[in-house]
Design an enzyme around this catalytic site. Structure first.
Site: not given
Length: 271
Positions: A69, A110
């Site tokens: 991701s 993230k």
């Protein structure tokens, strides 16, 4: 015939007593100094080497990135070093490790794109993310599918004490956009942050740069962590240890080579 002989410099020596050799004189002077300096180099090298690792153990946590991701910044399976920080040290653009119950209660990696009070939206006419109306240049998303800041449009206002997070692989990342209907519009509390990623150590060790796109916003971007200094201490310490340890064998080899040359010159009558 007397019991003593005259040397070339007028010095007397007893029968059977060898004149001090050049190598012997060197050992008393330069050789002893070299041994002291080599020992000092090894000692300093050990301090730097062990100190660098100890510093790293205090400042950093190792993590293995679980998914793609955050591609291309970090990829699944990358081993990273993340600096231990508190949530109030986080700035926009930081890649953080956090744990939140609403996100599965597992460590996740993230990028922070919004802090408390920010209005985060996507996309403007050039398909860029905006923060408080300011378009953000994000070079890490250009090579992704679609090359846009988000494949879906969204806007969110980040509550005080919260963070809005996106993965760099915007077409497949399950991030704050997935949780827009949750309380806080997909944001997580500052207390959820465990560390900030500073470097990838395996494979192909590299630093994680602070994105310039967020630098113009209030608060700017965070300062780089001490990973460069830590690595320099370890590398420098290793060089000193190897250099100091090599001095003795090298000096003995050079001394034997000089003695062999002198012996050869004497045996052939060369002066």
């Amino acid at each position: 015939m007397s019991g003593t002989g005259r040397t070339e410099a007028g010095r007397t020596e007893s029968p059977g007593q060898a004149a001090p050799t050049e190598a012997g004189r060197g050992t008393d002077g330069h050789g002893r100094l070299g041994s002291v300096l080599s020992g000092l180099a090894v000692a300093v090298g050990c301090v730097l080497f062990l100190g660098g690792f100890a510093w790293g153990a205090v400042e950093y946590l190792p993590y293995t990135v679980p998914t793609d991701s955050m591609d291309p910044t970090v990829r699944a399976g990358d081993r990273v070093l993340a600096q231990r920080i508190s949530g109030d040290e986080v700035r926009r653009g930081d890649v953080v490790v956090f744990t939140d119950a609403d996100w599965g209660d597992l460590p996740m990696v993230k990028r922070v794109v919004g802090v408390g009070g920010d209005k985060v939206a996507c996309c403007d006419k050039d398909l860029r993310l905006t923060v408080n109306g300011t378009p953000i240049q994000e070079p890490y998303v250009r090579g992704m599918l679609g090359g846009t800041a988000s494949m879906t449009e969204f806007d969110a206002t980040v509550p005080a004490g919260q963070l809005f997070l996106l993965g760099d692989e915007r077409s497949g990342s399950l991030d704050s956009r997935v949780h827009l209907q949750d309380p806080g519009q997909g944001s997580v509390p500052l207390s959820a942050v465990d560390a900030r990623v500073d470097a990838v150590v395996w494979p192909l060790g590299r630093l994680i740069d602070r994105p310039e796109g967020f630098a113009a916003l209030p608060g700017g971007v965070s300062e780089a962590g001490p990973v460069r200094l830590m690595a320099a201490a370890i590398v420098g310490g290793t060089a000193l240890i190897l250099g100091g340890a090599a001095y003795g064998p090298v000096a003995r080899w050079l001394s034997r080579s000089r003695r062999a040359r002198r012996t050869g010159e004497v045996s052939t009558g060369v002066r």
